[in-house]
Scaffold this motif. Sequence first.
Motif, mmCIF file in Angstrom:
data_model
loop_
_atom_site.group_PDB
_atom_site.id
_atom_site.type_symbol
_atom_site.label_atom_id
_atom_site.label_comp_id
_atom_site.label_asym_id
_atom_site.label_seq_id
_atom_site.Cartn_x
_atom_site.Cartn_y
_atom_site.Cartn_z
ATOM 1 N N ASN A 114 -36.754 -84.281 35.927
ATOM 2 C CA ASN A 114 -36.479 -84.850 37.429
ATOM 3 C C ASN A 114 -37.023 -86.292 37.360
ATOM 4 O O ASN A 114 -38.373 -86.441 36.990
ATOM 5 C CB ASN A 114 -36.949 -83.819 38.288
ATOM 6 N N PHE B 151 -34.468 -79.132 40.505
ATOM 7 C CA PHE B 151 -34.316 -78.679 39.033
ATOM 8 C C PHE B 151 -34.076 -77.440 38.715
ATOM 9 O O PHE B 151 -34.222 -76.464 39.560
ATOM 10 C CB PHE B 151 -35.820 -79.283 38.264
ATOM 11 N N ASP B 152 -33.590 -77.055 37.512
ATOM 12 C CA ASP B 152 -33.205 -75.734 37.228
ATOM 13 C C ASP B 152 -33.766 -75.314 35.770
ATOM 14 O O ASP B 152 -33.477 -74.213 35.478
ATOM 15 C CB ASP B 152 -31.760 -75.708 36.957
ATOM 16 N N SER C 73 -33.517 -72.011 40.321
ATOM 17 C CA SER C 73 -32.966 -72.969 41.315
ATOM 18 C C SER C 73 -34.398 -73.492 42.185
ATOM 19 O O SER C 73 -35.112 -72.360 42.604
ATOM 20 C CB SER C 73 -31.934 -72.500 42.039
ATOM 21 N N THR D 290 -33.705 -80.679 34.220
ATOM 22 C CA THR D 290 -32.426 -79.995 34.229
ATOM 23 C C THR D 290 -31.624 -79.898 33.021
ATOM 24 O O THR D 290 -32.044 -80.734 32.111
ATOM 25 C CB THR D 290 -31.494 -81.077 34.761
ATOM 26 N N SER E 274 -22.624 -86.450 34.671
ATOM 27 C CA SER E 274 -23.809 -85.590 34.458
ATOM 28 C C SER E 274 -24.383 -86.163 33.292
ATOM 29 O O SER E 274 -25.887 -86.418 33.256
ATOM 30 C CB SER E 274 -23.197 -84.367 33.906
#
Length: 254
Positions: free
Chosen positions: A8, A69-70, A121, A145, A200
């Motif tokens: 992040n 963030f994932d 998530s 991510t 992206s």
Amino acid sequence: MAHFIYPNANLYDTEPVGGEQTGGTNDFAANADVTNEARLTDVSTATAAGFPANFDTVRFDLGSTGNSFDSIAINANASDTDDVNFYNSSSATSGVFANFISGSGFSATFTQGWNVRTDMSSAVQYVFMRGGGELNIFTEVILGTKLNLTNVTLSGNEGKNFGNDITTSFGGIEFSNLRHDAKRFYNFDLSFISESYKTSLESMRDAVRGSHYKFLYYDGSTYHYVRMSKNSLQFKEVAFGVYDTKISLVEQLS
């Protein structure tokens, strides 16, 4: 599938705060129980933080905006069978351990190297990493991510650069000085990229600030800690809304 996990963009703006879950509550109290907590976000796997007791916790501040963030990646310098869980909250102290991040649990699974969880998530300012025992093995944490690597052409290549300095004496005899272990490199040409994939890739480039921060490259079997070259992810439009670009990565030794 090959992919990246990049941090992040706010992760390194504020140093982590060590503390613990206060007895019988869901609250966090900052104290000196955790040691070297700043090492968790110093962009190096050389030195570990210390979680000497059960429920020792580190708080990460991702800011009030841009905090999503994932994926979570933790580097360990040894194996361990204790648990680590992650929580999030808009409060820095109150009720934080009532908010477990689904999919973020590391349960008795730590191996030496990178340990990764994806497909979660979170978009809350504060994130809390709570240990479930004596854990003095963690050298770096990435809250970030996952981005799949696609559109790679056959011109991509990889190899190793060895840290050798060769000198030659007046008599013509060569001497080699090994400055460091070999570093793998990975070069990718990406062709016919869509506008959305370009966006992206730009998000990843901007989050790591080009060649400044390190991130993870997964080659299909192993995670590698890498740095991107300063001229990576510069785009050429080859048709309307279609682009070509390149990525050059060098593995980091710590």
